[in-house]
Design a protein around this motif. Structure first.
Motif, PDB file in Angstrom:
ATOM      1  N   MET A   1       9.239   5.403  12.101  1.00  0.00           N
ATOM      2  CA  MET A   1       8.372   5.101  13.232  1.00  0.00           C
ATOM      3  C   MET A   1       7.628   6.331  13.735  1.00  0.00           C
ATOM      4  N   GLU A   2       7.340   7.286  12.840  1.00  0.00           N
ATOM      5  CA  GLU A   2       6.515   8.424  13.224  1.00  0.00           C
ATOM      6  C   GLU A   2       5.046   7.993  13.216  1.00  0.00           C
ATOM      7  N   SER A   3       4.132   8.948  13.327  1.00  0.00           N
ATOM      8  CA  SER A   3       2.724   8.604  13.500  1.00  0.00           C
ATOM      9  C   SER A   3       2.061   8.095  12.225  1.00  0.00           C
ATOM     10  N   ASP A   4       2.724   8.258  11.077  1.00  0.00           N
ATOM     11  CA  ASP A   4       2.171   7.826   9.801  1.00  0.00           C
ATOM     12  C   ASP A   4       3.097   6.782   9.197  1.00  0.00           C
ATOM     13  N   TRP A   5       2.681   5.506   9.232  1.00  0.00           N
ATOM     14  CA  TRP A   5       3.546   4.416   8.791  1.00  0.00           C
ATOM     15  C   TRP A   5       3.238   4.049   7.343  1.00  0.00           C
ATOM     16  N   ALA A   6       4.289   3.938   6.540  1.00  0.00           N
ATOM     17  CA  ALA A   6       4.127   3.520   5.150  1.00  0.00           C
ATOM     18  C   ALA A   6       5.405   2.840   4.694  1.00  0.00           C
TER      19      ALA A   6
ATOM     20  N   LEU B   1      -2.025  -1.359   4.095  1.00  0.00           N
ATOM     21  CA  LEU B   1      -1.783  -2.573   4.879  1.00  0.00           C
ATOM     22  C   LEU B   1      -2.539  -3.747   4.272  1.00  0.00           C
ATOM     23  N   ALA B   2      -1.820  -4.814   3.965  1.00  0.00           N
ATOM     24  CA  ALA B   2      -2.452  -6.031   3.451  1.00  0.00           C
ATOM     25  C   ALA B   2      -3.070  -6.821   4.599  1.00  0.00           C
TER      26      ALA B   2
ATOM     27  N   HIS C   1      -7.838  -5.296   2.278  1.00  0.00           N
ATOM     28  CA  HIS C   1      -6.719  -4.356   2.173  1.00  0.00           C
ATOM     29  C   HIS C   1      -7.199  -3.023   2.710  1.00  0.00           C
ATOM     30  N   ALA C   2      -6.342  -2.306   3.426  1.00  0.00           N
ATOM     31  CA  ALA C   2      -6.708  -1.008   3.976  1.00  0.00           C
ATOM     32  C   ALA C   2      -5.749   0.051   3.464  1.00  0.00           C
ATOM     33  N   SER C   3      -6.270   1.036   2.755  1.00  0.00           N
ATOM     34  CA  SER C   3      -5.414   2.129   2.288  1.00  0.00           C
ATOM     35  C   SER C   3      -4.968   2.988   3.464  1.00  0.00           C
ATOM     36  N   VAL C   4      -5.846   3.152   4.443  1.00  0.00           N
ATOM     37  CA  VAL C   4      -5.489   3.846   5.686  1.00  0.00           C
ATOM     38  C   VAL C   4      -6.171   3.126   6.843  1.00  0.00           C
ATOM     39  N   ILE C   5      -5.404   2.811   7.860  1.00  0.00           N
ATOM     40  CA  ILE C   5      -5.953   2.192   9.064  1.00  0.00           C
ATOM     41  C   ILE C   5      -5.405   2.955  10.262  1.00  0.00           C
ATOM     42  N   GLU C   6      -6.267   3.233  11.213  1.00  0.00           N
ATOM     43  CA  GLU C   6      -5.864   4.028  12.366  1.00  0.00           C
ATOM     44  C   GLU C   6      -5.946   3.184  13.632  1.00  0.00           C
TER      45      GLU C   6
ATOM     46  N   ASP D   1       2.851  -2.518  -0.397  1.00  0.00           N
ATOM     47  CA  ASP D   1       1.902  -2.912   0.647  1.00  0.00           C
ATOM     48  C   ASP D   1       2.645  -3.427   1.877  1.00  0.00           C
ATOM     49  N   LEU D   2       2.195  -3.007   3.041  1.00  0.00           N
ATOM     50  CA  LEU D   2       2.841  -3.437   4.278  1.00  0.00           C
ATOM     51  C   LEU D   2       2.409  -4.847   4.652  1.00  0.00           C
ATOM     52  N   CYS D   3       3.369  -5.624   5.123  1.00  0.00           N
ATOM     53  CA  CYS D   3       3.102  -6.963   5.649  1.00  0.00           C
ATOM     54  C   CYS D   3       2.501  -6.827   7.049  1.00  0.00           C
ATOM     55  N   PRO D   4       1.335  -7.402   7.316  1.00  0.00           N
ATOM     56  CA  PRO D   4       0.723  -7.239   8.636  1.00  0.00           C
ATOM     57  C   PRO D   4       1.479  -7.941   9.762  1.00  0.00           C
TER      58      PRO D   4
END
Length: 209
Positions: free
Chosen positions: A67-72, A103-104, A149-154, A76-79
């Motif tokens: 649960m730090e600032s960069d989630w992975a 993120l899917a 799909h998003a490889s990086v989403i902020e 693929d992560l389930c939205p």
């Protein structure tokens, strides 16, 4: 086809349960689908894409590992799961943006960003490439098309809302996506037994005439 938002929410909830998620997640999915449809987006089609991925069969690989600032995650992560964490941990946004990797179906994250906005009494922005969304919890502003799909989403606090989308009171989902949700929903129905068929027929074997 046109459906009430109540019908959309109920069908989405049952479909998510039928896809293997627990009832708590299913309830959140129903609300999320309704919220998207209220914004004039096809929440039904977005949820159908998520359920067809079959994340529920191996959720451990599709949720953030920390649960730090960069989630992975491992895959693929389930939205739905990632969105629920975003809402529950919205206070983390006070320390700076959260980056979510791989993120899917990121459109499904938007209703949970709206929950985070309500909890923080602030506007929350969601950015992936040239796609940008901002919400105060009720209203939504979109720029450009949301990717599949998003490889990086902020996700971050702070922004302004200009020209929010008009709110809708009914949904007109893609027919194929609606059928997909109903197919998943049918998995939650108990198969008919001889006793239930007789009860459903009214008097059963007795004749009161």
């Amino acid at each position: 086809m046109s459906f009430s938002l109540n019908e959309v929410e109920a069908t989405a909830k049952r479909a998510t349960r039928g896809a293997g998620y627990d009832w708590g997640v299913a309830e959140e999915a129903g609300k999320a689908t309704r919220w998207l449809c209220a914004q004039g987006l096809d929440g039904v089609a977005e949820l159908a894409r998520v359920l067809e991925r079959g994340f529920a069969s191996n959720l451990d690989e599709h949720v953030p590992k920390h649960m730090e600032s960069d989630w992975a995650g491992g895959m693929d992560l389930c939205p739905l799961m990632t969105g629920a964490l975003l809402s529950d941990c919205s206070h983390l946004l006070q320390s700076g943006p959260n980056r979510i990797r791989n993120l899917a179906t990121p459109a499904v994250l938007l209703p949970f960003a709206a929950q985070a906005a309500r909890r923080q009494s602030a506007v929350v922005s969601v950015v992936a490439g040239d796609f940008c969304a901002a919400t105060d919890g009720t209203r939504l502003v979109l720029e450009n098309e949301c990717p599949a799909h998003a490889s990086v989403i902020e996700v971050a606090l702070g922004d302004t809302l200009t020209n929010p989308r008009a709110q809708k009171t009914r949904a007109m989902p893609d027919p194929a996506a609606w059928n997909t949700l109903n197919s998943f929903a049918h998995r939650t129905y108990a198969p008919a037994t001889e006793e239930s068929r007789l009860l459903g027929a009214g008097a059963g074997l007795s004749d009161n005439d």
